[in-house]
Write an enzyme that holds these catalytic residues in place. Structure first.
Site, mmCIF file in Angstrom:
data_model
loop_
_atom_site.group_PDB
_atom_site.id
_atom_site.type_symbol
_atom_site.label_atom_id
_atom_site.label_comp_id
_atom_site.label_asym_id
_atom_site.label_seq_id
_atom_site.Cartn_x
_atom_site.Cartn_y
_atom_site.Cartn_z
ATOM 1 N N HIS A 59 0.838 -1.183 0.054
ATOM 2 C CA HIS A 59 -0.003 0.000 -0.110
ATOM 3 C C HIS A 59 1.047 1.278 0.033
ATOM 4 O O HIS A 59 1.886 1.429 0.860
ATOM 5 C CB HIS A 59 -0.724 -0.092 1.261
ATOM 6 C CG HIS A 59 -2.011 0.832 1.125
ATOM 7 N ND1 HIS A 59 -2.005 2.363 1.163
ATOM 8 C CD2 HIS A 59 -3.312 0.829 1.061
ATOM 9 C CE1 HIS A 59 -3.005 2.783 0.989
ATOM 10 N NE2 HIS A 59 -4.053 1.872 1.074
ATOM 11 N N ARG A 63 -7.380 10.058 0.000
ATOM 12 C CA ARG A 63 -7.086 10.567 -1.516
ATOM 13 C C ARG A 63 -8.403 10.743 -2.076
ATOM 14 O O ARG A 63 -8.448 11.542 -2.816
ATOM 15 C CB ARG A 63 -6.211 9.783 -2.027
ATOM 16 C CG ARG A 63 -4.736 9.938 -1.609
ATOM 17 C CD ARG A 63 -3.670 8.661 -2.172
ATOM 18 N NE ARG A 63 -3.765 7.575 -1.421
ATOM 19 C CZ ARG A 63 -3.955 6.523 -2.119
ATOM 20 N NH1 ARG A 63 -3.781 6.157 -3.380
ATOM 21 N NH2 ARG A 63 -3.944 5.396 -1.261
#
Length: 582
Positions: free
Chosen positions: A246, A269
């Site tokens: 990740h 995000r």
């Protein structure tokens, strides 16, 4: 007694257990941890669902076909259409089930990387993984008290062997309280992945040795136990080399080299956060697939890399930001000049990045290929929440090969009778790369599928008991649909805590509490109660650090952000030693 054995107490195991009960089967749950929940409680972005009630209310034009296409695109050459069809086709029903059965708030929907529509559901507060998992966990624990003949939960129970009769799995051997015991029944493995497998026979080291030294977001229990148990009896595994790194692990400025990192939710995000390198420049489409963003971070190589949220993005995901700031993993800046100074940049450099991005949003044309933009201007006179990022081991796509009914397959591609798998231990569901928001979904969908399949398998083999089991279904379903322990009979631990708190508890000043702040002597204050959590420290599901951060201090605000008031009387009643003296 006809029962199904569920190994693992995370969301996949819990979803399987509730489904088994709805189908009339009895449940024995074995979890090697002192507390159930596993990594599921750490999931921060939400749960995917296509065609949900929430999406319909928000007029989001999503459906299972679009979700299937997005997932297959992410899975790439390793796409298993049969498993993706189950995952995406049952996704809407899974989210609706959580809302209807457990009364969960999943009213906010975001678009994460790789998704063509907003479909990642969460509530207005708290981490969705924790909310979803705790709701199921508490309901199951209530049932274990109210109907002990139907539900048995054993914690700190480590399964060491699958018991077979010929080719069929008929039970498990496990250790509990220093004794080796045997339980009989079909088995559902829901033991999670191996992204923290740093053991001598590490699957991680065997299949991805170049990742072995990376930090991880996983708890130390994620050592591939279920994989190894099944492989030992001839189960087949697929894609074990497919380990997801990740891109956004949170770097603690006080412990930058810590092996275990806290994950920055992908939703940060999704609401508009930007990734900036040490020159204050963007270098990637922030909403691309996880492996792509990770690759660009490594390729760019200009560290430290920061995740920056402006005021609007921060407000959209305010709870997360407040939590990260509280843990010292994120920092708030009152304006762009403060941020630029901390980054070692001139304010004009950061302003240019913001101005360039504003133009990208207006033109809908990004040099990095971004297609989806959050509204609002990026201005230097705004406030910002910022964290330093690093790639981290996160999820293992590989695992035991299953079919669309969650049956574990042998090397000859035939189902092993009596053995099922759900959650991260099951391979092939996500192919070469998992989409954000599909971890919790995979747990719920294949937890329910495995529960259905195991119940059917059990009922086919107990003959006359099938009618009796079906007769129980109405009563069990009614109980499952009721309130949790807050309105029912208190669990024994809660009664114990109530008795303790009502009888002559000692009072301590804040100054007295402050003296107990070492690892071997740690007190905290929560809602004016004083807790000695020294013995509880190694068993805390969130790790020791989460408690040590508040050693000798008042942890009320942080605690209440994450936990229901029932948590202390239910799980740590003996830690309450008195009250705070006014």
């Amino acid at each position: 007694m006809a029962q199904v054995i569920v190994v693992g107490g995370g969301l996949a195991g819990l979803s399987a257990a509730h489904t088994l009960l709805e189908r009339g089967a009895n449940v024995l749950m074995l979890d090697k941890q002192p507390f159930m929940g596993g990594n599921s409680t750490k999931a921060t972005s939400g749960i995917n669902g296509a065609g949900t009630q929430t999406q319909q209310e928000l007029h989001i034009p999503d459906n299972a076909k679009l979700f299937f296409d997005d997932t297959k695109r992410s899975a790439r050459e390793l796409a298993r259409d049969d498993l993706i069809r189950v995952l995406t086709g049952r996704s809407g029903d899974a989210v609706n089930w959580l809302q209807d059965k457990f009364g969960l708030d999943l009213s906010k929907v975001a678009r994460l990387g790789g998704h063509s529509q907003p479909r990642t559901h969460r509530g207005n507060a708290q981490f969705p993984g924790m909310v979803i998992t705790y709701a199921q966990m508490e309901r199951l624990e209530d049932l274990a008290v109210a109907q002990p003949d139907r539900v048995t939960i054993k914690k700190k129970a480590r399964v060491t062997k699958l018991v077979r009769d010929g080719e069929a799995v008929v039970g498990v051997e496990y250790t509990h309280n220093g004794k080796t015991e045997t339980a009989y029944g079909p088995v559902i493995l829901a033991t999670g992945g191996y992204a923290a497998d740093f053991t001598q026979n590490s699957l991680l080291k065997k299949y991805r040795p170049e990742y072995y030294d990376l930090p991880t977001t996983n708890g130390e229990h994620c050592t591939g136990d279920g994989h190894k148990l099944a492989l030992a009896i001839g189960a087949n595994a697929v894609d074990l080399e497919k380990v997801q790194v990740h891109p956004t692990g949170l770097v603690d400025p006080n412990e930058p080299e810590a092996k275990v990192k806290f994950l920055a939710a992908e939703a940060l995000r999704g609401v508009g956060g930007l990734l900036l390198d040490n020159e204050g420049k963007r270098f990637v489409d922030e909403l691309q697939h996880r492996d792509y963003v990770t690759g660009k971070m490594w390729e760019n190589g200009k560290y430290p890399i920061r995740l920056v949220l402006n005021g609007q993005a921060s407000k959209e995901i305010e709870w997360h930001c407040k939590h990260y700031v509280g843990r010292g993993l994120m920092k708030r800046y009152e304006n762009g000049e403060q941020l630029a100074k901390d980054m070692g940049l001139k304010p004009e450099q950061l302003k240019k990045t913001f101005d360039d991005y504003n133009e990208v949003v207006r033109a809908k044309k990004d040099p990095f290929g971004k297609k989806f933009f959050s509204p609002g201007e990026w201005r230097m006179n705004d406030y910002f929440n910022v964290a330093i990022m690093t790639p981290v081991l996160h999820y293992t796509m590989g695992g035991l090969e299953i079919d669309h009914e969650s049956r574990v397959l042998s090397h000859s591609s035939k189902p092993i009778p009596g053995l099922f798998a759900a959650g991260e231990v099951a391979g092939g569901v996500h192919g070469a790369n998992r989409l954000g928001g599909s971890s919790l979904l995979g747990c719920v969908v294949f937890g329910r599928v495995s529960g259905d399949s195991a119940a059917s398998y059990l009922l086919q083999r107990i003959g006359p008991l099938a009618e009796k089991a079906a007769g129980r279904l109405g009563a069990v379903s009614g109980h499952l649909g009721g309130e949790s322990s807050s309105s029912g009979a208190a669990a024994p631990e809660e009664k114990k805590a109530d008795a303790k708190s009502s009888g002559g508890a000692k009072a301590f000043t804040a100054e007295e509490v402050a003296k107990h702040k070492s690892k071997d002597d740690i007190w905290v204050i929560i809602d004016n109660q004083v807790l000695d959590v020294t013995s509880f420290l190694p068993d805390h599901p969130g790790g020791e650090k989460a408690i040590l951060l508040y050693a000798g201090r008042d942890a009320t605000e942080e605690f209440n952000m994450l936990h229901d008031p029932k948590v202390i009387p239910r799980y740590a009643p003996d830690s309450v030693i008195g009250s705070l003296k006014k």
